[in-house]
Design an enzyme around this catalytic site. Structure first.
Site, PDB file in Angstrom:
ATOM      1  CG  HIS A  71      -6.760 -34.039 -28.663  1.00  0.00           C
ATOM      2  ND1 HIS A  71      -6.012 -35.098 -28.205  1.00  0.00           N
ATOM      3  CD2 HIS A  71      -7.779 -34.584 -29.353  1.00  0.00           C
ATOM      4  CE1 HIS A  71      -6.570 -36.236 -28.601  1.00  0.00           C
ATOM      5  NE2 HIS A  71      -7.654 -35.935 -29.301  1.00  0.00           N
ATOM      6  CG  ASP A 316     -10.037 -36.137 -26.917  1.00  0.00           C
ATOM      7  OD1 ASP A 316     -10.380 -35.955 -28.095  1.00  0.00           O
ATOM      8  OD2 ASP A 316      -9.956 -37.271 -26.401  1.00  0.00           O
TER       9      ASP A 316
HETATM   10  O1  DOR Z   1     -13.080 -40.171 -26.427  1.00  0.00           O
HETATM   11  C1  DOR Z   1     -12.563 -40.031 -27.518  1.00  0.00           C
HETATM   12  N1  DOR Z   1     -13.265 -39.578 -28.574  1.00  0.00           N
HETATM   13  N2  DOR Z   1     -11.296 -40.357 -27.642  1.00  0.00           N
HETATM   14  C2  DOR Z   1     -10.700 -40.396 -28.843  1.00  0.00           C
HETATM   15  O2  DOR Z   1      -9.559 -40.726 -28.902  1.00  0.00           O
HETATM   16  C3  DOR Z   1     -11.454 -40.054 -30.080  1.00  0.00           C
HETATM   17  C4  DOR Z   1     -12.612 -39.213 -29.777  1.00  0.00           C
HETATM   18  C5  DOR Z   1     -13.600 -39.078 -30.896  1.00  0.00           C
HETATM   19  O3  DOR Z   1     -13.196 -38.879 -32.047  1.00  0.00           O
HETATM   20  O4  DOR Z   1     -14.813 -39.131 -30.637  1.00  0.00           O
HETATM   21 ZN    ZN Z   2      -7.604 -39.959 -28.607  1.00  0.00          ZN
END
Ligand code: DOR
Ligand code: ZN
Length: 439
Positions: A71, A316
Site C-alpha cells: 500500500h 499506506d
Molecule cells: O489517509 C489516506 N490517504 N487514506 C487513503 O485512503 C488515501 C490516502 C491518500 O491518497 O492520501
Molecule cells: Zn485507503
C-alpha cells in the site's frame, strides 16, 4: 576490509556473493537459523555452487526475504510535488522494502493501459526497488463504471483498488469481483461508507467529542467490510481489506477466514501504534483515513496481527506537502508517510516489547503480502530474485523527518526513539540501501 555502500543509487555488489553468518529468517520456508545466503547474478543460489564469491559479513544481523509493501502512494504521475517514483522508491529502499504496490489515485488515475504504461516506463528508468502496479477498479475512481479489467490485466497490473475511495454501489462491486475473478486479479478495498463518513475528520468517540472534531463512526468501515466479505463468499473470489482499523472489522475477517472465505487484511503501523488521544495536539500529521482509533480498537489490531488474522503490515505511505498539511486540522488532507518508519516502529513496538517474535514480524512483511498477490515474492528460495532485507535489531535511532528520502515529511512518528532498523536492502542482487562489511 571494505565497506560496500550504495552512495549514488544502485550498485552491483558483485556477480556472486554470500551473506555470511546472519540469522536467516525465511518464514515461507520455515527457516529461522544462523546460516549463509548465496546470490549469483541477482538470483538466490546455493552457496556451494558459487565460485569465488565476495563474502559479506551479516553476523549479528537478520537476513530476511525482501519486504513487500502492498500500500504505497508514489503520486506520479501528476502529484510529483508530493512524491515521485524516484523519491518514493528511494524511501522504500531506505525503509527495507524491495517491492511496493503503487496505488492508482494518481493524476490521471491509473485506470487505463496508457497511464500504466507510463508508470511502468518511469518505474523501469527511475525505480530503485520493484514497482508493482495496482489499477483502479472503477473509471477515475468515481465508483460509477467498471474499468476495463481485462485490458488492465494485459497492462501488467497485479491487483485492483479504488483506494482513497470505496465503491458504494454493491451491485457494481459484485460485478467487479466477478470480473476480477475471471482475470485472476485480487481486489484490495478501502472500506468506507460515504454517507456515514460524511465530512468527518476523526474517529467518532470520546476524543472527537471532547475536541469538537466531526466524527467518522467505525461502522463506516465495518459495513463495507461486511459487504465485501458477503460478496467475496458469494462470488467465491478473494478480497483484501486495506488498512483495517476497527475491532469489529477484525472480528468479521477472523470469522470469515474460519469459514474458509478468501479474505485477508493489512494493518498500518499508525493504526497499530497510535490512538485518537493524540488528536488533542490538533497536529494534522495524525490525520488520515481511516482515522486513528481508540485504544480498544488498537489492541484488537495488534492481537489480530500477532495471531495472523491480519497477515500483512502495509504502510499506506501517503505523502502530502508541508504547506497542504500546515492548516487547521479540519482542512488538512488525509494521509501520512510511512515507508521509512514502518520497520523501526514494528521492531521497537512488536519485537522489543515481546509482542511478536521476529519470524512472525518478517512474515507479515513478506509471505503475507506475497500470498495476497499470489506472486513469487517474499521468500529466500533458491531460484528466486535476490530481493533481501537485512535488519539490525539493536540499531538505535530517533525518527528525523528531515532525513527522509521521501519528498514529504508528514509522519506521525517524528522524534520517536526507535530500536531496530534496516542495515541493508538488496534488490535483484544489487545493494540499493545501506552497507555490509566485506570479509
Ligand atoms: O489517509 C489516506 N490517504 N487514506 C487513503 O485512503 C488515501 C490516502 C491518500 O491518497 O492520501
Ligand atoms: Zn485507503
Amino acid at each position: 576490509m571494505a565497506l560496500l555502500r550504495a552512495m549514488e543509487g544502485p550498485i552491483v555488489v558483485s556477480g556472486d556473493f554470500v551473506l555470511r553468518g546472519g540469522r536467516v529468517v525465511d518464514p515461507a520456508n520455515g527457516i529461522d537459523e544462523v546460516g549463509d545466503v548465496g546470490v549469483s547474478n541477482g538470483v538466490i543460489t546455493s552457496t556451494s555452487s558459487l565460485k569465488s564469491p565476495d563474502i559479506l559479513d551479516t553476523s549479528g544481523l537478520v537476513v530476511a526475504p525482501g519486504f513487500v509493501d502492498l500500500h504505497v502512494h508514489l503520486r506520479q504521475p501528476g502529484k510529483n510535488d508530493r512524491e515521485t517514483i524516484a523519491s518514493g522508491t528511494s524511501a522504500a529502499a531506505a525503509g527495507g522494502f524491495t517491492s511496493v504496490l503503487a496505488m492508482p489515485n494518481t493524476s490521471p488515475v491509473a485506470d487505463n493501459a496508457g497511464t500504466l504504461e507510463y508508470i511502468r516506463r518511469i518505474a523501469d528508468s527511475d525505480g530503485v526497488v520493484n514497482v508493482l502496479t495496482c489499477a483502479a477498479m472503477t473509471k477515475n475512481i468515481e465508483g460509477k463504471e467498471m474499468s476495463s479489467i481485462g485490458g488492465l490485466k494485459r497492462a501488467g497490473v497485479v491487483a485492483l483498488s479504488d483506494d482513497g475511495r470505496c465503491v458504494q454501489n454493491h451491485e457494481l462491486m459484485r460485478h467487479i469481483m466477478e470480473y476480477s475473478k475471471t482475470f485472476g486479479l485480487p481486489i484490495l478495498d478501502h472500506c468506507e461508507d460515504d454517507v456515514l463518513t460524511g465530512d468527518g475528520v476523526a474517529h467518532e468517540g470520546f476524543s472527537s467529542i471532547m475536541l469538537g472534531l466531526r466524527g467518522i463512526p467505525s461502522a463506516s468501515e465495518e459495513l463495507m467490510v461486511a459487504r465485501d466479505i458477503i460478496l467475496a463468499e458469494m462470488v467465491e473470489w478473494k478480497v483484501h481489506i486495506q488498512h483495517v482499523s476497527s475491532k469489529n472489522s477484525v472480528r468479521m475477517v477472523r470469522d470469515a477466514q474460519k469459514r474458509g472465505a478468501r479474505v485477508t487484511a493489512e494493518a498500518t503501523p499508525h493504526h497499530l501504534f497510535l490512538t485518537d488521544e493524540l488528536l488533542k495536539s490538533f497536529d494534522s500529521n495524525y490525520k488520515m483515513k481511516p482515522p486513528l482509533m481508540s485504544e480498544d480498537h488498537r489492541v484488537a489490531l495488534v492481537e489480530a496481527l500477532a495471531e495472523g488474522t491480519i497477515s500483512c503490515i502495509a504502510t499506506d505511505h501517503a505523502p502530502h506537502t508541508a504547506t497542504s498539511k500546515l492548516v487547521e486540522f479540519d482542512y488538512a488532507p488525509f494521509g501520512v508517510v510511512g515507508l521509512e518508519t514502518a520497520v523501526p516502529m514494528c521492531l521497537t513496538e512488536l519485537y522489543h516489547k515481546g509482542i511478536m517474535p521476529i519470524s512472525d514480524i518478517v512474515a507479515r512483511f513478506t509471505v503475507g503480502p506475497a500470498r495476497v498477490l499470489d506472486l513469487p515474492l517474499g521468500s529466500l528460495s533458491e531460484g528466486r530474485a535476490a530481493d533481501i532485507t537485512i535488519l539490525d535489531l539493536e540499531k538505535k535511532a530517533v525518527v528525523d523527518p528531515d532525513k527522509f528520502l521521501s519528498k514529504s515529511r508528514n509522519t506521525p512518528f517524528a522524534g520517536r526513539e526507535v530500536k531496530g532498523g534496516v542495515a541493508a536492502t538488496i534488490v535483484n542482487g544489487k545493494m540499493v540501501h545501506g552497507g555490509l562489511t566485506k570479509i
